[in-house]
Design a protein around this motif. Structure first.
Motif, PDB file in Angstrom:
ATOM      1  N   GLU A  85       0.834  -1.209   0.000  1.00 28.74           N
ATOM      2  CA  GLU A  85       0.000   0.000   0.000  1.00 28.74           C
ATOM      3  C   GLU A  85       0.869   1.260   0.000  1.00 28.74           C
ATOM      4  O   GLU A  85       0.657   2.166  -0.805  1.00 28.74           O
ATOM      5  N   ALA A  86       1.849   1.301   0.901  1.00 26.12           N
ATOM      6  CA  ALA A  86       2.680   2.501   1.050  1.00 26.12           C
ATOM      7  C   ALA A  86       3.605   2.733  -0.141  1.00 26.12           C
ATOM      8  O   ALA A  86       3.781   3.871  -0.584  1.00 26.12           O
ATOM      9  N   HIS A  87       4.193   1.656  -0.671  1.00 21.12           N
ATOM     10  CA  HIS A  87       5.244   1.805  -1.676  1.00 21.12           C
ATOM     11  C   HIS A  87       4.777   1.649  -3.120  1.00 21.12           C
ATOM     12  O   HIS A  87       5.547   1.890  -4.040  1.00 21.12           O
ATOM     13  N   VAL A  88       3.523   1.241  -3.306  1.00 20.60           N
ATOM     14  CA  VAL A  88       2.990   1.142  -4.671  1.00 20.60           C
ATOM     15  C   VAL A  88       1.669   1.885  -4.794  1.00 20.60           C
ATOM     16  O   VAL A  88       1.557   2.841  -5.541  1.00 20.60           O
ATOM     17  N   ILE A  89       0.669   1.439  -4.066  1.00 26.36           N
ATOM     18  CA  ILE A  89      -0.689   1.958  -4.240  1.00 26.36           C
ATOM     19  C   ILE A  89      -0.763   3.450  -3.905  1.00 26.36           C
ATOM     20  O   ILE A  89      -1.342   4.231  -4.670  1.00 26.36           O
ATOM     21  N   ASP A  90      -0.173   3.856  -2.787  1.00 25.34           N
ATOM     22  CA  ASP A  90      -0.252   5.250  -2.351  1.00 25.34           C
ATOM     23  C   ASP A  90       0.945   6.093  -2.803  1.00 25.34           C
ATOM     24  O   ASP A  90       0.995   7.280  -2.500  1.00 25.34           O
ATOM     25  N   ALA A  91       1.889   5.501  -3.499  1.00 24.60           N
ATOM     26  CA  ALA A  91       3.102   6.212  -3.908  1.00 24.60           C
ATOM     27  C   ALA A  91       2.901   6.919  -5.247  1.00 24.60           C
ATOM     28  O   ALA A  91       2.019   6.561  -6.031  1.00 24.60           O
ATOM     29  N   THR A  92       3.731   7.897  -5.493  1.00 28.10           N
ATOM     30  CA  THR A  92       3.718   8.630  -6.754  1.00 28.10           C
ATOM     31  C   THR A  92       5.012   8.321  -7.494  1.00 28.10           C
ATOM     32  O   THR A  92       6.095   8.385  -6.907  1.00 28.10           O
ATOM     33  N   PHE A  93       4.883   8.001  -8.759  1.00 26.40           N
ATOM     34  CA  PHE A  93       6.042   7.665  -9.585  1.00 26.40           C
ATOM     35  C   PHE A  93       6.083   8.586 -10.794  1.00 26.40           C
ATOM     36  O   PHE A  93       5.048   8.872 -11.387  1.00 26.40           O
ATOM     37  N   GLY A  94       7.269   8.995 -11.170  1.00 21.90           N
ATOM     38  CA  GLY A  94       7.432   9.812 -12.362  1.00 21.90           C
ATOM     39  C   GLY A  94       7.693   8.979 -13.597  1.00 21.90           C
ATOM     40  O   GLY A  94       7.709   9.495 -14.708  1.00 21.90           O
ATOM     41  N   ALA A 101       9.265  -1.639 -11.275  1.00 23.41           N
ATOM     42  CA  ALA A 101      10.366  -2.180 -10.477  1.00 23.41           C
ATOM     43  C   ALA A 101       9.950  -2.296  -9.010  1.00 23.41           C
ATOM     44  O   ALA A 101      10.259  -3.296  -8.343  1.00 23.41           O
ATOM     45  N   MET A 102       9.235  -1.297  -8.514  1.00 22.22           N
ATOM     46  CA  MET A 102       8.763  -1.340  -7.126  1.00 22.22           C
ATOM     47  C   MET A 102       7.705  -2.433  -6.956  1.00 22.22           C
ATOM     48  O   MET A 102       7.673  -3.112  -5.925  1.00 22.22           O
ATOM     49  N   THR A 150      10.528 -15.910 -12.047  1.00 21.17           N
ATOM     50  CA  THR A 150       9.918 -15.176 -13.165  1.00 21.17           C
ATOM     51  C   THR A 150      10.036 -13.676 -12.933  1.00 21.17           C
ATOM     52  O   THR A 150      10.393 -12.929 -13.857  1.00 21.17           O
ATOM     53  N   MET A 151       9.761 -13.235 -11.730  1.00 21.61           N
ATOM     54  CA  MET A 151       9.870 -11.806 -11.417  1.00 21.61           C
ATOM     55  C   MET A 151      11.313 -11.319 -11.549  1.00 21.61           C
ATOM     56  O   MET A 151      11.557 -10.221 -12.066  1.00 21.61           O
ATOM     57  N   THR A 152      12.265 -12.129 -11.124  1.00 15.29           N
ATOM     58  CA  THR A 152      13.667 -11.754 -11.257  1.00 15.29           C
ATOM     59  C   THR A 152      14.031 -11.607 -12.730  1.00 15.29           C
ATOM     60  O   THR A 152      14.718 -10.656 -13.121  1.00 15.29           O
ATOM     61  N   GLU A 153      13.551 -12.519 -13.561  1.00 15.71           N
ATOM     62  CA  GLU A 153      13.833 -12.446 -14.998  1.00 15.71           C
ATOM     63  C   GLU A 153      13.207 -11.192 -15.615  1.00 15.71           C
ATOM     64  O   GLU A 153      13.845 -10.511 -16.424  1.00 15.71           O
ATOM     65  N   ILE A 154      11.984 -10.875 -15.226  1.00 11.79           N
ATOM     66  CA  ILE A 154      11.329  -9.667 -15.752  1.00 11.79           C
ATOM     67  C   ILE A 154      12.104  -8.420 -15.325  1.00 11.79           C
ATOM     68  O   ILE A 154      12.256  -7.481 -16.094  1.00 11.79           O
ATOM     69  N   ALA A 155      12.620  -8.442 -14.111  1.00 14.21           N
ATOM     70  CA  ALA A 155      13.356  -7.281 -13.594  1.00 14.21           C
ATOM     71  C   ALA A 155      14.744  -7.150 -14.211  1.00 14.21           C
ATOM     72  O   ALA A 155      15.167  -6.044 -14.562  1.00 14.21           O
ATOM     73  N   GLY A 157      16.280  -9.294 -16.787  1.00 17.30           N
ATOM     74  CA  GLY A 157      16.566  -9.902 -18.091  1.00 17.30           C
ATOM     75  C   GLY A 157      17.057  -8.890 -19.119  1.00 17.30           C
ATOM     76  O   GLY A 157      17.237  -7.702 -18.830  1.00 17.30           O
ATOM     77  N   THR A 158      17.251  -9.347 -20.323  1.00 18.29           N
ATOM     78  CA  THR A 158      17.794  -8.541 -21.403  1.00 18.29           C
ATOM     79  C   THR A 158      17.044  -7.224 -21.562  1.00 18.29           C
ATOM     80  O   THR A 158      17.629  -6.165 -21.707  1.00 18.29           O
ATOM     81  N   ARG A 159      15.722  -7.283 -21.559  1.00 20.21           N
ATOM     82  CA  ARG A 159      14.888  -6.095 -21.656  1.00 20.21           C
ATOM     83  C   ARG A 159      14.256  -5.811 -20.303  1.00 20.21           C
ATOM     84  O   ARG A 159      13.094  -5.490 -20.166  1.00 20.21           O
ATOM     85  N   GLY A 160      15.061  -5.950 -19.266  1.00 23.31           N
ATOM     86  CA  GLY A 160      14.561  -5.882 -17.913  1.00 23.31           C
ATOM     87  C   GLY A 160      14.025  -4.531 -17.477  1.00 23.31           C
ATOM     88  O   GLY A 160      14.470  -3.468 -17.940  1.00 23.31           O
ATOM     89  N   ILE A 161      13.058  -4.602 -16.600  1.00 28.44           N
ATOM     90  CA  ILE A 161      12.429  -3.397 -16.071  1.00 28.44           C
ATOM     91  C   ILE A 161      13.448  -2.561 -15.290  1.00 28.44           C
ATOM     92  O   ILE A 161      13.422  -1.331 -15.356  1.00 28.44           O
ATOM     93  N   ASN A 162      14.362  -3.215 -14.582  1.00 27.86           N
ATOM     94  CA  ASN A 162      15.370  -2.460 -13.824  1.00 27.86           C
ATOM     95  C   ASN A 162      16.221  -1.604 -14.770  1.00 27.86           C
ATOM     96  O   ASN A 162      16.548  -0.461 -14.427  1.00 27.86           O
ATOM     97  N   ALA A 163      16.581  -2.141 -15.921  1.00 31.20           N
ATOM     98  CA  ALA A 163      17.374  -1.375 -16.887  1.00 31.20           C
ATOM     99  C   ALA A 163      16.567  -0.183 -17.411  1.00 31.20           C
ATOM    100  O   ALA A 163      17.096   0.922 -17.553  1.00 31.20           O
ATOM    101  N   GLU A 164      15.292  -0.407 -17.660  1.00 33.19           N
ATOM    102  CA  GLU A 164      14.420   0.678 -18.112  1.00 33.19           C
ATOM    103  C   GLU A 164      14.282   1.747 -17.043  1.00 33.19           C
ATOM    104  O   GLU A 164      14.274   2.939 -17.337  1.00 33.19           O
ATOM    105  N   ALA A 165      14.173   1.326 -15.794  1.00 36.28           N
ATOM    106  CA  ALA A 165      13.993   2.279 -14.692  1.00 36.28           C
ATOM    107  C   ALA A 165      15.254   3.087 -14.429  1.00 36.28           C
ATOM    108  O   ALA A 165      15.179   4.227 -13.976  1.00 36.28           O
ATOM    109  N   ALA A 166      16.404   2.478 -14.735  1.00 38.42           N
ATOM    110  CA  ALA A 166      17.692   3.184 -14.494  1.00 38.42           C
ATOM    111  C   ALA A 166      17.832   4.349 -15.455  1.00 38.42           C
ATOM    112  O   ALA A 166      18.418   5.346 -15.178  1.00 38.42           O
TER     113      ALA A 166
END
Length: 166
Positions: A85-94, A101-102, A150-155, A157-166
């Motif tokens: 709730e605190a870190h996703v639902i109620d949080a604001t992301f740019g 990633a969160m 699966t979540m680790t791979e999505i985060a 992997g080659t087209r990973g969300i972590n790379a996009e977020a960086a």
């Protein structure tokens, strides 16, 4: 319920995981709504299906031992759901990738709770010579590991969300 024997602890901990699953399912459904990446959404939906299967398995095992699956409320998962709730639902992301990633972070924390719980209960079942229970709990444990991987791979992997977020 008095926890006098390993069997008592076994039932108590399965009830705890059942409660944890119930709470994490609700939180995961909210994460599905928040996710922007299609692979992530698909994985979260699969996670909900896995949680349902785990709950069915736990319910069957617990009832077979003459106990109520609803016998325990998991305070640990309650805290993890508050984090969702605190870190996703109620949080604001740019940035959508940062949000995704969160979402992965919060989902994996809940999955790790399930992994720990299923692993302990499987060990208890083996010690109690409840081989059929141990086999069923092992399937739940493996499904939880697969969801986490699966979540680790999505985060990462080659087209990973972590790379996009960086």
């Amino acid at each position: 319920m008095a926890l006098n024997t390993l069997k008592d602890i076994y039932i108590d901990q399965m009830q705890d995981i059942y409660s944890a699953c119930k709470q994490s399912k609700s939180a995961t459904l909210k994460l599905v709504e928040q996710a922007t990446d299609e692979d992530l959404r698909h994985a979260l939906k699969a996670g909900v299906v896995g949680i349902d299967k785990g709950m069915e398995t736990l319910e069957g095992i617990i009832k077979a031992h003459g106990a109520d699956p609803e016998g325990e409320f998991c305070k640990g998962m309650e805290g993890l759901v508050k984090e969702v709730e605190a870190h996703v639902i109620d949080a604001t992301f740019g940035d959508d990738a940062a949000k995704d990633a969160m979402i992965i972070t919060q989902y994996q924390r809940m999955a790790h709770y399930a992994i720990a719980g299923y692993g302990c209960c499987k060990a208890f079942a083996k010690r109690l010579s409840l081989d059929e229970d141990a086999h069923k709990l092992d399937k739940c444990l493996e499904a939880s590991y697969e969801g986490d991987e699966t979540m680790t791979e999505i985060a990462t992997g080659t087209r990973g969300i972590n790379a996009e977020a960086a």
